[in-house]
Design an enzyme around this catalytic site. Structure first.
Site, PDB file in Angstrom:
ATOM      1  N   LYS A 209      -3.799   5.868  15.224  1.00  0.00           N
ATOM      2  CA  LYS A 209      -4.811   6.580  14.448  1.00  0.00           C
ATOM      3  C   LYS A 209      -5.968   6.909  15.387  1.00  0.00           C
ATOM      4  O   LYS A 209      -6.626   6.003  15.910  1.00  0.00           O
ATOM      5  CB  LYS A 209      -5.302   5.720  13.281  1.00  0.00           C
ATOM      6  CG  LYS A 209      -4.233   5.429  12.230  1.00  0.00           C
ATOM      7  CD  LYS A 209      -4.758   4.456  11.181  1.00  0.00           C
ATOM      8  CE  LYS A 209      -3.740   4.243  10.069  1.00  0.00           C
ATOM      9  NZ  LYS A 209      -4.182   3.195   9.110  1.00  0.00           N
TER      10      LYS A 209
ATOM     11  N   GLU B 292      -3.079   9.336  -0.877  1.00  0.00           N
ATOM     12  CA  GLU B 292      -2.210   9.998   0.097  1.00  0.00           C
ATOM     13  C   GLU B 292      -1.129  10.846  -0.554  1.00  0.00           C
ATOM     14  O   GLU B 292      -0.172  11.260   0.104  1.00  0.00           O
ATOM     15  CB  GLU B 292      -1.610   8.952   1.041  1.00  0.00           C
ATOM     16  CG  GLU B 292      -2.698   8.248   1.846  1.00  0.00           C
ATOM     17  CD  GLU B 292      -2.164   7.237   2.834  1.00  0.00           C
ATOM     18  OE1 GLU B 292      -0.946   6.994   2.839  1.00  0.00           O
ATOM     19  OE2 GLU B 292      -2.965   6.693   3.609  1.00  0.00           O
TER      20      GLU B 292
ATOM     21  N   GLN C 283       0.787  -1.234   0.000  1.00  0.00           N
ATOM     22  CA  GLN C 283       0.000   0.000   0.000  1.00  0.00           C
ATOM     23  C   GLN C 283       0.821   1.288   0.000  1.00  0.00           C
ATOM     24  O   GLN C 283       0.417   2.279  -0.607  1.00  0.00           O
ATOM     25  CB  GLN C 283      -0.926  -0.005   1.223  1.00  0.00           C
ATOM     26  CG  GLN C 283      -2.026   1.026   1.173  1.00  0.00           C
ATOM     27  CD  GLN C 283      -3.203   0.596   2.003  1.00  0.00           C
ATOM     28  OE1 GLN C 283      -4.069  -0.127   1.539  1.00  0.00           O
ATOM     29  NE2 GLN C 283      -3.236   1.022   3.256  1.00  0.00           N
TER      30      GLN C 283
END
EC number: 4.2.1.11
Length: 456
Positions: free
Chosen positions: A364, A209, A167
């Protein structure tokens, strides 16, 4: 004078154009705080629940099942009633009131997005009331360490429509002396990478991103491009040398894992080969399926060939054995980060500590859903000798809370995307501002961000 008198939520949009929640908290003195809540694409199954609207309800909502009107209503009509009159400076009390009233393990009654929005807005209001920066409000006088950034320069997986299965491929300017210098180094590499990709005939479109999203033949080709870009930029691809820039990977392996077979599959590459996409017609003898042990061996090959300092979610969230075995072999020289595995949850982190499943936790805020619980998780990680990496989500906003949080808790590392897209740049700009405010008191860890690795 620090009593809460008004809480107001609003449905707004994130960086993908999907709805998210914005919350304002106002005090009787006129001080107020505002927060916007991010959202993830690659999510752990144990994360606190992000409340979205059912498609059959809120028929006036154009966003249908992606809407957050229910979460907004919960803030405006339920949470507000609970918190009006409370002291905005008592963060833990504010969070506990919401958590207890919700009463569920995963915050599914009010929604983690609703609770987190109020929690963060209250923290901002508290800082505003005392007229101090948020990092000082949360961290006190010891908040002075700027984080070493993990800059996502090539996107794959769930964050990009390309052929790359892992990713995120990130660079970490470990040889920088200041945060400002780390961004300058990364900027040079980022723009040289764009030139190299173009020269090789690849597109420079970006993913969620902000990193480039080219169609490359394998992960090694991605890493080769990063090595070239670092060298052309005038730096050294290294985990230890002066002006060294190291590489970090987020494999997001839960997305690659097949529970029924117990194997990991490079699905996007497999599809590219199967459909004979341009450039993939003659790709042969490429291993696409891995057991946990085979994946460990694959990572070992990459680590031996490239200056990789950190691997996040190298295994699926259910593959505790794979994580533990990998950590036993490489845990003294490699940062092994748990994200989907631990989802910023102190109860799950406790198991990871006991089983020695990793040596670092990704943090997070919206995975757990409140500021207080996030702080508890980070404190537990540090006490166990784990590093903590403050992180954004793929669906971001202009909110810069995580920049202040990284400095407040002296975590020493932050992961907040590439050097493109305003939602990512906003965090870097906030950190530049904080470094400027701290002046001579500012500390930048560089290589010391990996304080818990014995044999780096």
């Amino acid at each position: 004078m620090s009593e809460i008198v008004k809480i107001k939520a609003l449905e707004v949009l994130d960086s993908r154009g999907n709805p998210t929640i914005q919350v304002e908290v106002h005090t009787i003195s006129g001080a107020y705080g505002k927060a916007l809540v991010p959202s993830g694409a690659s999510t752990g199954s144990r994360e606190a629940l992000e409340l979205r609207d059912e498609s059959t309800k809120y028929k006036d909502n154009w966003y249908a099942s992606k809407g957050v009107q229910k979460a907004v209503d919960n803030v405006n009509n339920k949470i507000a009633d609970l918190l009006i009159g409370q002291n905005v400076l008592d963060q833990r009390n504010i969070d506990n009131i919401m958590i207890e009233a919700d009463g569920t393990e995963n915050k599914s009654k009010f929604g983690a997005n609703a609770i987190l929005g109020v929690s963060l807005a209250a923290a901002h209001a508290g800082a505003n009331f005392l007229q101090i920066p948020l990092y000082r409000y949360i961290g006190g006088i010891n908040a002075n360490m700027l984080p070493l950034p993990m800059l996502n320069v090539i996107n794959g997986g769930e964050h990009a429509s390309n052929t790359i299965d892992f990713q995120e491929f990130m660079i970490m300017p470990m040889g920088a002396k200041t945060f400002k210098e780390s961004l300058q180094m990364a900027n040079k590499v980022f723009h040289n990478l764009a030139k190299l990709l173009k020269k090789a005939g690849h597109g420079t479109q970006v993913g969620d991103e902000g990193g480039f999203a080219p169609n490359l033949k394998n992960h090694e080709e991605v890493l080769d491009f990063l090595m070239q870009a670092i060298e052309v930029a005038g730096f050294v691809a290294s985990t230890s040398k002066e002006k060294g820039i190291a590489i970090a990977i987020d494999a997001a392996s839960s997305e690659l894992y097949d529970q029924s077979t117990g194997k990991y599959t490079f699905k996007k590459l497999k599809q590219a080969i199967k459909t004979k996409q341009p450039g993939f017609e003659n790709v042969e003898k490429t291993k696409l399926d891995f057991t946990s042990d085979e994946l460990i061996a694959y990572y070992g090959e990459l680590i031996s060939k490239y200056p990789i300092i950190s691997i996040e979610d190298g295994f699926a969230e259910s593959d505790w054995q794979g994580f533990a075995k990998f950590t036993k072999i490489y845990g003294e020289k490699l940062q092994i980060v748990g994200d989907d595995l631990t989802v910023t949850n102190s109860k799950i982190l406790e198991r990871a500590i006991k089983e020695k499943s990793m040596n670092s936790i990704l943090v997070k805020l919206n995975q757990i859903g409140s500021l207080s619980e996030t702080l508890d998780t980070i404190n537990m990680a540090h006490k166990a000798g784990f590093s903590a990496v403050i992180s954004h989500r793929s669906g971001e906003t202009e909110d810069t809370t995580i920049a202040d949080l990284a400095v407040a808790l002296n975590t020493g590392q932050i992961k907040t995307g590439s050097l493109s897209r305003t939602d990512r740049i906003a965090k870097y700009n906030r950190l530049l501002e904080i470094e400027d405010q701290l002046e001579e008191a500012a500390v930048f860890p560089g290589k010391k961000a990996f304080w818990n690795l014995k044999n780096r």
